[in-house]
Design a protein around this motif. Structure first.
Motif, mmCIF file in Angstrom:
data_model
loop_
_atom_site.group_PDB
_atom_site.id
_atom_site.type_symbol
_atom_site.label_atom_id
_atom_site.label_comp_id
_atom_site.label_asym_id
_atom_site.label_seq_id
_atom_site.Cartn_x
_atom_site.Cartn_y
_atom_site.Cartn_z
ATOM 1 N N MET A 75 -1.509 -4.586 -2.842
ATOM 2 C CA MET A 75 -1.941 -3.467 -2.012
ATOM 3 C C MET A 75 -0.956 -3.385 -0.855
ATOM 4 S SD MET A 75 -5.640 -2.895 -0.224
ATOM 5 C CE MET A 75 -5.920 -1.499 0.874
ATOM 6 N N LEU A 76 -0.532 -2.180 -0.546
ATOM 7 C CA LEU A 76 0.416 -2.014 0.553
ATOM 8 C C LEU A 76 -0.316 -2.128 1.884
ATOM 9 C CD1 LEU A 76 2.341 1.060 -0.910
ATOM 10 C CD2 LEU A 76 3.018 -1.352 -1.003
ATOM 11 N N ALA A 132 0.256 -0.458 4.417
ATOM 12 C CA ALA A 132 0.004 0.899 4.909
ATOM 13 C C ALA A 132 -1.292 1.479 4.350
ATOM 14 C CB ALA A 132 1.181 1.807 4.542
ATOM 15 N N GLU A 133 -1.666 1.012 3.140
ATOM 16 C CA GLU A 133 -2.920 1.494 2.550
ATOM 17 C C GLU A 133 -4.138 0.938 3.268
ATOM 18 O OE1 GLU A 133 -2.714 2.120 -2.021
ATOM 19 O OE2 GLU A 133 -1.653 0.269 -1.564
#
Lengths: 161, 261
Positions: free
Chosen positions: A62-63, A65-66
């Motif tokens: 998962m990034l 930023a997410e």
């Protein structure tokens, strides 16, 4: 670089990240929360499981930023307010639910997610839920036993395999 | 991973606009795309997350009785909320592992069309309709071979509509390391006939087994499949199983699906 802000273990956290920065990297490298382990980095082993807005995710997949704006919980936030081990952590200690301990943060976080949705799981349900958490010491038996004990169930009948 | 810009639009229109950029790519739950980026097998300049688009989230019932799933809905939500189509909910409940199901999306899975993924079998086996920002595509026209679909550049799956069958079941023979299907068979019995879709087996990706469909439409029982077989010649052959082995599994798993439906 973009700015991300999130709540991590109840505290506000923010930092600059690249688009490609993984949530696991942000937690470990930026926030120095190194309890979240990165075992495989290919989303198979589950050592990096954390909770994002209450659900278990693999933070290496998962990034960061997410997770902007999200409420994130890691292994560092699991102990009770007075610093004592929580029920799941204590059960892992009592039942020796670890060998080398590398997978343990992910196991504890997955167990917490399971017990939140299913407070009294069967042994099979525990084993099914841990499908994405790999213990390369193959210490599954006591991990399952610990989670069953943490759910308040009698584990005397769980036989060694 | 090569670096990229990250965008998280809140509407389909904004996502489509963002995807017009050169080398921009849509990001669903990232459970395939992020590992792919790590291997540097893809190098988009911009990733456009579809997770922030409220209109692409959730499960609802269509006017015609179909189960409609937003393209950015994760597998865990489908498992929990698609109870009106139990076989579909059960399929979603066994994709990957719990943490993967909390992130991976139906639109992402169908857009990727991995030859061993579960959702392509469910969509093709149900004769689902793939709804995009631009049009509606019948599942029979949508899947066009391994990792290949009818989607155009910059087109995204906003919704998938599943007609609910009388009976259905999905049987997956799990490849234990990846948890993808070594072979997976989706069988659905509708008033106008039976559909059988197979994933994991063919070099051409998910496909319908017409011979089995005809036999099961005449007699919906596992015994109706006695004597039917597929050729392993054009099936995936790797260290996990030969083409011949996969062809054999296709027949076995189809029978199991019929028996369990």
């Amino acid at each position: 670089m973009t700015q991300v802000s999130m709540t991590v273990n109840g505290k506000a956290a923010s930092g600059q990240v690249e688009g490609r920065t993984l949530l696991s990297s942000f937690l470990r490298d930026e926030l120095k929360l190194t309890g979240t382990h990165v075992g495989c980095d290919t989303s198979q082993c589950g050592a990096c499981v954390v909770h994002v807005d209450g659900i278990a995710v693999k933070s290496c997949t998962m990034l960061a930023a997410e997770a902007d704006g999200a409420d994130v919980s890691t292994i560092e936030g699991q102990a009770n307010a007075d610093g004592s081990l929580n029920v799941i952590q204590q059960a892992f200690q009592d039942h020796h639910g670890l060998q080398c301990g590398f997978c343990t943060p992910g196991m504890v976080m997955s167990a917490a997610a399971l017990l939140k949705d299913n407070p009294k799981p069967s042994e099979q349900e525990v084993r099914d839920y841990l499908e994405g958490n790999i213990c390369r010491c193959t210490g599954y038996h006591n991990i399952v036993k610990a989670i069953m004990a943490a759910s308040g169930q009698d584990v005397g009948a769980i036989a060694a395999e | 991973m090569y670096n990229f810009d990250f965008e998280k639009p809140e509407s389909v229109a904004d996502a489509i606009a963002a995807l017009q950029g050169e080398e921009a790519q849509a990001l669903g739950g990232g459970q395939t795309l992020i590992p792919t980026l790590k291997q540097r097998l893809a190098s988009p300049s911009t990733l456009v997350s579809l997770k922030g688009i409220a209109e692409m989230q959730g499960v609802c019932m269509g006017d015609d009785g179909s189960v409609c799933i937003g393209g950015a809905t994760n597998h865990a939500t489908v498992a929990a909320e698609a109870g009106a189509y139990p076989a579909l909910a059960d399929t979603a409940a066994h994709i990957g592992d719990p943490a993967v199901r909390n992130r991976g999306t139906i639109g992402g899975s169908l857009a990727n069309n991995d030859p061993s993924a579960c959702y392509p079998a469910a969509a093709l086996g149900s004769g689902a309709t793939i709804v995009t920002n631009a049009r509606q595509i019948a599942a029979d026209d949508y899947f066009q071979g391994m990792f290949t679909t009818a989607l155009d550049e910059g087109e995204i799956i906003t919704e998938v509509r599943f007609p609910v069958p009388e009976k259905a079941n999905y049987q997956k023979f799990v490849q234990p390391a990846s948890r993808f299907a070594l072979v997976g068979v989706y069988v659905a019995k509708y008033a106008d006939g039976v559909r059988v879709a197979i994933t994991g087996a063919s070099n051409d990706g998910v496909f319908r087994w017409a011979e089995a469909e005809a036999a099961l439409s005449a007699n919906f029982s596992a015994s109706a499949l006695d004597g039917l077989s597929l050729s392993g010649d054009d099936m995936i052959s790797d260290l996990h199983g030969t083409g011949e082995y996969r062809a054999h599994l296709c027949a076995v798993m189809t029978k199991r699906a019929v028996a369990a439906a």
